[in-house]
Design a protein around this motif. Sequence first.
Motif, PDB file in Angstrom:
ATOM      1  N   LEU A 156     -22.868 -13.090  34.647  1.00 56.41           N
ATOM      2  CA  LEU A 156     -24.669 -12.499  34.439  1.00 56.41           C
ATOM      3  C   LEU A 156     -24.772 -11.330  35.804  1.00 56.41           C
ATOM      4  O   LEU A 156     -25.798 -10.475  36.536  1.00 56.41           O
ATOM      5  N   ASN A 157     -23.673 -10.328  35.071  1.00 53.98           N
ATOM      6  CA  ASN A 157     -23.455  -9.110  35.839  1.00 53.98           C
ATOM      7  C   ASN A 157     -22.976  -8.837  37.207  1.00 53.98           C
ATOM      8  O   ASN A 157     -23.502  -8.518  37.774  1.00 53.98           O
ATOM      9  N   ALA A 158     -22.515 -10.069  37.185  1.00 55.06           N
ATOM     10  CA  ALA A 158     -22.165 -10.319  38.492  1.00 55.06           C
ATOM     11  C   ALA A 158     -20.818 -10.113  39.294  1.00 55.06           C
ATOM     12  O   ALA A 158     -20.065 -10.293  37.953  1.00 55.06           O
ATOM     13  N   CYS A 159     -19.968 -10.141  40.028  1.00 59.79           N
ATOM     14  CA  CYS A 159     -18.589 -10.813  40.331  1.00 59.79           C
ATOM     15  C   CYS A 159     -18.143 -11.280  41.651  1.00 59.79           C
ATOM     16  O   CYS A 159     -18.975 -10.396  42.784  1.00 59.79           O
ATOM     17  N   VAL A 160     -17.155 -12.207  42.423  1.00 56.60           N
ATOM     18  CA  VAL A 160     -16.893 -12.532  43.116  1.00 56.60           C
ATOM     19  C   VAL A 160     -16.221 -11.370  44.242  1.00 56.60           C
ATOM     20  O   VAL A 160     -14.641 -10.815  43.201  1.00 56.60           O
ATOM     21  N   ARG A 161     -16.121 -11.361  45.427  1.00 57.57           N
ATOM     22  CA  ARG A 161     -15.815 -10.255  46.275  1.00 57.57           C
ATOM     23  C   ARG A 161     -14.484 -10.310  45.676  1.00 57.57           C
ATOM     24  O   ARG A 161     -13.846 -12.056  46.363  1.00 57.57           O
ATOM     25  N   LYS A 162     -13.128  -9.406  46.307  1.00 59.43           N
ATOM     26  CA  LYS A 162     -12.068  -9.535  46.129  1.00 59.43           C
ATOM     27  C   LYS A 162     -12.133 -10.870  47.868  1.00 59.43           C
ATOM     28  O   LYS A 162     -12.480 -10.430  48.595  1.00 59.43           O
ATOM     29  N   GLY A 163     -10.741 -11.056  47.485  1.00 59.17           N
ATOM     30  CA  GLY A 163     -10.076 -12.289  48.481  1.00 59.17           C
ATOM     31  C   GLY A 163     -11.037 -13.289  49.111  1.00 59.17           C
ATOM     32  O   GLY A 163     -10.366 -14.110  49.539  1.00 59.17           O
TER      33      GLY A 163
ATOM     34  N   GLY B 261     -24.316  -9.377  43.620  1.00 60.03           N
ATOM     35  CA  GLY B 261     -24.691  -8.996  42.195  1.00 60.03           C
ATOM     36  C   GLY B 261     -25.843 -10.070  41.735  1.00 60.03           C
ATOM     37  O   GLY B 261     -25.809 -10.140  40.152  1.00 60.03           O
ATOM     38  N   LEU B 262     -25.855 -11.733  42.716  1.00 66.75           N
ATOM     39  CA  LEU B 262     -26.566 -12.325  41.776  1.00 66.75           C
ATOM     40  C   LEU B 262     -28.092 -11.732  41.382  1.00 66.75           C
ATOM     41  O   LEU B 262     -28.539 -11.872  42.262  1.00 66.75           O
ATOM     42  N   PRO B 263     -28.682 -13.087  40.829  1.00 70.35           N
ATOM     43  CA  PRO B 263     -30.382 -12.886  40.936  1.00 70.35           C
ATOM     44  C   PRO B 263     -30.631 -13.031  42.312  1.00 70.35           C
ATOM     45  O   PRO B 263     -29.883 -14.055  42.484  1.00 70.35           O
ATOM     46  N   LEU B 264     -31.796 -12.622  42.973  1.00 66.51           N
ATOM     47  CA  LEU B 264     -31.725 -13.125  44.341  1.00 66.51           C
ATOM     48  C   LEU B 264     -32.831 -14.519  44.589  1.00 66.51           C
ATOM     49  O   LEU B 264     -31.696 -14.859  45.295  1.00 66.51           O
ATOM     50  N   ASP B 265     -32.802 -15.171  43.858  1.00 63.95           N
ATOM     51  CA  ASP B 265     -32.547 -16.310  43.286  1.00 63.95           C
ATOM     52  C   ASP B 265     -32.083 -17.659  43.517  1.00 63.95           C
ATOM     53  O   ASP B 265     -32.289 -18.380  44.247  1.00 63.95           O
TER      54      ASP B 265
END
Length: 324
Positions: A104-111, A156-160
């Motif tokens: 989804l063009n998003a990413c889990v934050r480091k750590g 970066g996920l869609p706001l929903d």
Amino acid sequence: MAQAAHAQTRKSNKYARPERGASDTPIQSPAQRVTTQISALLERGVRPWIRPWDDIAPSDALVLPLRSCGTPYRGMNVIALWAATLESSFKSRHWFTFKQALALNACVRKGERGSYVVYYTELTGKAGDQPSPDEGNETRRILRGYTVFNADQIDGLPLDFYAKPDTVSVPISTTTKSEEEIRLSALFARIPVTIRYGGNRAFYSKAADTIQMPPRVAFRDGSQYWATLAHEASHATRHETRLNRDFGQTRFGDAAYALEELVAELASAFIGAHIGLPADHIEDHASYIGGWLKALGDNPSAFLTAASKAQAAADWVLGQMGLL
């Protein structure tokens, strides 16, 4: 030189692959991992299926955690993700694998530390080392696990997928003539189990196949009445004409009794998450927690078994209500 620069870039990358959690070492089976997580909370007197989402649902109500596709989790994974939400104060109901976030063009934050969920996969092979010609393939169910992350851990996920900051809790109405009361009355009226009223105890009698409830006015509010009824209806699913559930109980308070109480409590939480009820109606839960911890200590798979049986019980009740 180029390799060193590349390594440095990866090291400082905000979105480098996150940690999977402290329970990765020492290595535990999937059953042991989820049991360790739940036992740690129970030892502190915390039941993770009670009120983990006060600010995004009706007061005291539960909501089911959702996969990235919007499908609700089931059974043990519901409890595991409720526990993770309680521990980390997550607001969102949505969970993703690392790859699902990237898609989804998003990413889990480091750590960020992930939460562990489980699933069964089937392996098919020959029955035995040297099967005879008339022996067929044997299918085995193997428990596996993987890591997921709450939307609150992902950029970066869609706001929903994120909880709305202006969400306000709306208490469940306790007025007997309210629309909520009418709705719940209609749902529970569809369950084909006789309900009797009187006394100061709520219980299910398997011998008589009846639910005994205190008078309606004895409950401090409407939601507690319906939550208690959901608990006893969950017990009623153990009857041989329904799910025929029997843990071998021989006396009040033994390990089988504690396990049946755990099934009913989890099932009522699952039901409540579907219809908007609290799950904090058991007043003497401290004694039950002790029994649950002993059962978990004796058998790491006990909680998985209870959660599976609870999901089946909830499915039966919700099916009678016409919701499944």
